[in-house]
Write a protein that holds these residues in place. Sequence first.
Motif, PDB file in Angstrom:
ATOM      1  N   GLY A 181      31.026  49.104  34.743  1.00  0.00           N
ATOM      2  CA  GLY A 181      32.222  49.078  33.522  1.00  0.00           C
ATOM      3  C   GLY A 181      32.992  50.109  33.100  1.00  0.00           C
ATOM      4  N   GLN A 182      32.016  51.296  33.619  1.00  0.00           N
ATOM      5  CA  GLN A 182      32.387  52.539  33.446  1.00  0.00           C
ATOM      6  C   GLN A 182      33.127  53.130  33.695  1.00  0.00           C
ATOM      7  OE1 GLN A 182      29.806  54.690  30.321  1.00  0.00           O
ATOM      8  NE2 GLN A 182      29.045  51.978  29.471  1.00  0.00           N
ATOM      9  N   TYR A 183      33.333  54.612  34.240  1.00  0.00           N
ATOM     10  CA  TYR A 183      33.869  55.603  35.361  1.00  0.00           C
ATOM     11  C   TYR A 183      33.912  57.106  34.655  1.00  0.00           C
ATOM     12  CZ  TYR A 183      38.651  56.577  32.777  1.00  0.00           C
ATOM     13  OH  TYR A 183      39.524  56.438  32.521  1.00  0.00           O
ATOM     14  N   ASP A 217      44.115  49.599  37.471  1.00  0.00           N
ATOM     15  CA  ASP A 217      43.566  48.671  36.472  1.00  0.00           C
ATOM     16  C   ASP A 217      43.592  48.475  34.673  1.00  0.00           C
ATOM     17  OD1 ASP A 217      41.052  46.393  36.868  1.00  0.00           O
ATOM     18  OD2 ASP A 217      40.702  47.221  34.718  1.00  0.00           O
ATOM     19  N   PRO A 218      44.378  47.497  34.393  1.00  0.00           N
ATOM     20  CA  PRO A 218      44.846  47.493  33.366  1.00  0.00           C
ATOM     21  C   PRO A 218      42.790  47.681  32.159  1.00  0.00           C
ATOM     22  CG  PRO A 218      44.768  45.531  33.662  1.00  0.00           C
ATOM     23  CD  PRO A 218      44.655  46.155  34.545  1.00  0.00           C
ATOM     24  N   GLN A 219      41.918  47.221  32.163  1.00  0.00           N
ATOM     25  CA  GLN A 219      40.447  47.620  31.736  1.00  0.00           C
ATOM     26  C   GLN A 219      40.056  48.935  31.993  1.00  0.00           C
ATOM     27  OE1 GLN A 219      37.448  44.290  33.334  1.00  0.00           O
ATOM     28  NE2 GLN A 219      35.712  45.529  32.262  1.00  0.00           N
ATOM     29  N   LEU A 220      40.256  49.299  33.304  1.00  0.00           N
ATOM     30  CA  LEU A 220      39.657  50.551  33.579  1.00  0.00           C
ATOM     31  C   LEU A 220      40.319  51.948  32.853  1.00  0.00           C
ATOM     32  CD1 LEU A 220      38.749  50.468  37.380  1.00  0.00           C
ATOM     33  CD2 LEU A 220      37.017  49.687  35.156  1.00  0.00           C
ATOM     34  N   ASN A 221      41.620  51.344  32.923  1.00  0.00           N
ATOM     35  CA  ASN A 221      42.718  52.457  31.603  1.00  0.00           C
ATOM     36  C   ASN A 221      42.587  54.236  32.435  1.00  0.00           C
ATOM     37  OD1 ASN A 221      45.002  52.977  30.525  1.00  0.00           O
ATOM     38  ND2 ASN A 221      43.820  53.683  28.726  1.00  0.00           N
ATOM     39  N   THR A 280      41.958  43.085  40.408  1.00  0.00           N
ATOM     40  CA  THR A 280      40.970  44.023  39.009  1.00  0.00           C
ATOM     41  C   THR A 280      39.942  44.214  39.270  1.00  0.00           C
ATOM     42  OG1 THR A 280      41.625  41.661  37.769  1.00  0.00           O
ATOM     43  CG2 THR A 280      43.719  43.065  38.086  1.00  0.00           C
ATOM     44  N   PHE A 281      39.494  44.586  37.988  1.00  0.00           N
ATOM     45  CA  PHE A 281      38.598  44.593  38.259  1.00  0.00           C
ATOM     46  C   PHE A 281      37.085  43.545  37.665  1.00  0.00           C
ATOM     47  CE2 PHE A 281      34.009  45.943  36.094  1.00  0.00           C
ATOM     48  CZ  PHE A 281      33.165  47.157  36.644  1.00  0.00           C
ATOM     49  N   SER A 282      38.137  42.973  36.153  1.00  0.00           N
ATOM     50  CA  SER A 282      37.872  42.145  35.699  1.00  0.00           C
ATOM     51  C   SER A 282      37.787  40.984  36.757  1.00  0.00           C
ATOM     52  CB  SER A 282      38.311  41.330  34.712  1.00  0.00           C
ATOM     53  OG  SER A 282      40.023  41.054  34.859  1.00  0.00           O
TER      54      SER A 282
END
Length: 179
Positions: free
Chosen positions: A96-98, A150-154, A175-177
């Motif tokens: 989940g990290q980038y 994607d709002p989670q990754l932002n 989205t990622f989720s």
Amino acid sequence: MEIEQTGLKDCVIIKPRVFEDARGYFFESFNQNTFEEKTGLSGRFVQDNQSLSSYGVIRGLHAQAGEFAQAKLVRVLKGEVLDVAVDARPSSPTYGQYIAVKLSAENNLQLYIPRGFYHGFSVLSETAEFFYKCDNFYNKASERGVIYNDPQLNIDWQIPVEKHEISEKDLALSTFSAL
């Protein structure tokens, strides 16, 4: 060749040794033996791809799933991009990290993106020629993707929103989720 760790497991930045003189420059962009020795990762590539894009284009975030998953070694031949890799391996400590890395024709940096990552880039220069090696063949049925905003990754793509150029295909990604 220098290897820099990125903070994401198995995703590394490669800085080639560049030899410059009055005639120009030379560098070895990839050496499988050196890559494997310095990283402990496989470097057997089977397909090369190249794209040309203009300022504001955002491509991605893309991956292939299952037996057609791909590791990529990416670099810029002309111009500058912000290259983004997202760890989507559920068992990874960096899931989940980038990371976002500026790659350009001037800095000659390359990014190795392991299998199980989503990948994308934004074009920061007037145009950019982008080149990547893949360790597996493309398979349309295995395509997967995450929407660029994607709002989670932002992710900050470093392009003003009004200048974003996104394909219809990429605008339809989930989205990622939702993975």
